[in-house]
Design an enzyme around this catalytic site. Structure first.
Site, PDB file in Angstrom:
ATOM      1  N   LYS A 181       0.842  -1.206   0.000  1.00  0.00           N
ATOM      2  CA  LYS A 181       0.000   0.000   0.000  1.00  0.00           C
ATOM      3  C   LYS A 181       0.881   1.261   0.000  1.00  0.00           C
ATOM      4  O   LYS A 181       2.088   1.187   0.232  1.00  0.00           O
ATOM      5  CB  LYS A 181      -0.926  -0.028   1.227  1.00  0.00           C
ATOM      6  CG  LYS A 181      -1.911  -1.220   1.199  1.00  0.00           C
ATOM      7  CD  LYS A 181      -3.142  -0.881   0.413  1.00  0.00           C
ATOM      8  CE  LYS A 181      -3.997  -2.000  -0.111  1.00  0.00           C
ATOM      9  NZ  LYS A 181      -4.491  -3.088   0.652  1.00  0.00           N
TER      10      LYS A 181
HETATM   11  C1  LIG Z   1      -5.660  -3.869   0.838  1.00  0.00           C
HETATM   12  C2  LIG Z   1      -7.125  -3.864   0.740  1.00  0.00           C
HETATM   13  C3  LIG Z   1      -7.938  -4.211   1.820  1.00  0.00           C
HETATM   14  C4  LIG Z   1      -7.403  -4.640   3.157  1.00  0.00           C
HETATM   15  O1  LIG Z   1      -6.425  -5.586   3.082  1.00  0.00           O
HETATM   16  P1  LIG Z   1      -5.608  -6.123   4.352  1.00  0.00           P
HETATM   17  O2  LIG Z   1      -4.594  -6.997   3.726  1.00  0.00           O
HETATM   18  O3  LIG Z   1      -6.571  -6.860   5.218  1.00  0.00           O
HETATM   19  O4  LIG Z   1      -5.022  -4.951   5.071  1.00  0.00           O
HETATM   20  C5  LIG Z   1      -9.302  -4.109   1.668  1.00  0.00           C
HETATM   21  N1  LIG Z   1      -9.858  -3.701   0.514  1.00  0.00           N
HETATM   22  C6  LIG Z   1      -9.115  -3.358  -0.545  1.00  0.00           C
HETATM   23  C7  LIG Z   1      -9.799  -2.875  -1.773  1.00  0.00           C
HETATM   24  C8  LIG Z   1      -7.725  -3.447  -0.484  1.00  0.00           C
HETATM   25  O5  LIG Z   1      -6.986  -3.131  -1.553  1.00  0.00           O
END
Ligand SMILES: *Cc1c(COP(=O)(O)O)cnc(C)c1O
Length: 371
Positions: A181
């Site tokens: 991210k």
């Molecule tokens: C990254 C992401 C999440 C959450 O992911 P985690 O790995 O649980 O932190 C949720 N929704 C979207 C669209 C994502 O890209």
């Protein structure tokens, strides 16, 4: 030249904060967590922030805080990471998918109202790849039909719609911090809200059902261990203090890709921010021309040391969604067509022009080999 798909941007600041936590002896619910949460309230102008151990946990807490349960329906997009659908399945809530817009890859707002039934309780929007949804239209629909809005802003930290940060527009908004991210805590997420009741519920749910102020062995409801440790918060605090710099680097890297693609005349489509919005660049996605064999493009990129990935499969076609709700191929043709044609190419805040030029040259060669 080896160019990875993504890479975290960690500096001495994050390392210093982590060492401070290790020296403090308080590894959970310490000063760094408090400061990390406060940083979101200050940066995004919300009253409350609850940090958790993942974006998925924070989404689940949001669904539970709204009291959504079996029999309820939530309208959402099939073109997303699976967690935005799964957080509904956790509670037996039916995800009612509607198709997406072929240009923004976000939910097609014209299709939301026809999907509303007496059981519809909320709209779960996903600002996919950091591109804000049209929140004017979505707000108007939610108001007309008295629906809650949950914003899955996990890919969109810092993006704005008409000057307002995404994640602060609905009842609750979620950011996530997996290492790919924009900013990371290793694993982690936050829930933002201006509603004290939702905030207190989220804090209770992340902490084994303890109400705020309750004794450590008093459990007022079924809760979870969704806590973020202070080590994670320390990394996150350093990242948040550098958020502006990191987002700036990513925007410049995206602009460089746009220029390289235009110069090479590649027949691929990329994401352009909607008027009135600013994007936060999560990944860099190219949509290949119809008929190109995507897997062979990915294969030839790999031979040049360039990592890439098909991004995203449509959620409704995963086996559990088919068997629970009867979704099948053809239900959402735009999403499915987009899923078949999009790939993520290497993208991170420290990517160099040289690396990007190598990626685009290799992509050009891969596409030529395809014709
Ligand atoms: C990254 C992401 C999440 C959450 O992911 P985690 O790995 O649980 O932190 C949720 N929704 C979207 C669209 C994502 O890209």
């Amino acid at each position: 030249m080896l160019v990875p798909l993504s890479k975290p941007d960690i500096t001495a600041l994050e390392k210093k904060y982590v060492m401070q936590v290790l020296s403090s002896g308080q590894l959970s619910f310490g000063d760094k967590l408090r400061r990390f949460e406060q940083c979101f309230c200050d940066t995004f102008g919300v009253s409350y922030t609850a940090a958790m151990n993942s974006g998925t946990s924070a989404l689940h807490a949001a669904v539970k805080a709204l009291g959504l349960q079996a029999g309820d329906e939530v309208i959402t997009t099939p073109y997303s990471f699976v967690a935005s659908g799964n957080c509904l399945l956790f509670e037996g809530v039916k995800p009612v998918f509607v198709d997406i817009d072929p240009d923004t890859f976000n939910i097609d707002t014209a299709l939301i109202e026809p999907a509303i039934t007496p059981n519809t309780k909320a709209i779960l929007v996903v600002h996919v790849f950091g591109q804000p949804c049209d929140m004017d239209k979505i707000n108007a629909i939610a108001e007309r039909h008295k629906l809650f809005i949950i914003e899955d802003a996990c890919e969109a930290i810092g993006a704005t719609w008409k000057g307002k940060p995404v994640g602060t527009i609905g009842e609750m908004g979620i950011f996530a911090f997996y290492p790919n991210k924009q900013i990371t805590t290793g694993e982690g997420g936050v829930l933002l809200t201006n509603n004290e009741r939702y905030y207190n519920l989220a804090c209770s749910l992340r902490n084994q059902g303890r109400d705020p102020g309750s004794d450590w062995l008093t459990h007022d409801r079924i809760g979870y261990n969704y806590r973020m440790s202070d080590l994670q918060a320390a990394v996150g605090l350093g990242q948040m203090e550098r958020l502006h710099t990191i987002l700036g680097k990513r925007a410049r890297a995206a602009a460089r890709y746009e220029r390289l693609i235009a110069k090479a005349g590649l027949p691929v489509k990329t994401l352009k921010p909607l008027p009135g919005s600013t994007m936060s660049w999560f990944v860099f996605i190219v949509k290949l021309p119809e008929g190109v064999d995507r897997m062979s493009v990915i294969e030839s990129l790999a031979q040049e040391g360039v990592q890439s990935k098909p991004y995203f499969p449509s959620i409704h076609l995963f086996p559990v969604y088919r068997s629970l709700y009867g979704y099948q191929p053809g239900d959402f043709p735009v999403s499915e067509n987009t899923s078949e044609r999009t790939i993520a190419i290497p993208f991170y805040s420290t990517i160099t022009l040289k690396e990007q030029a190598h990626v685009i040259k290799s992509l050009g060669e891969a596409l030529k080999g395809e014709k």
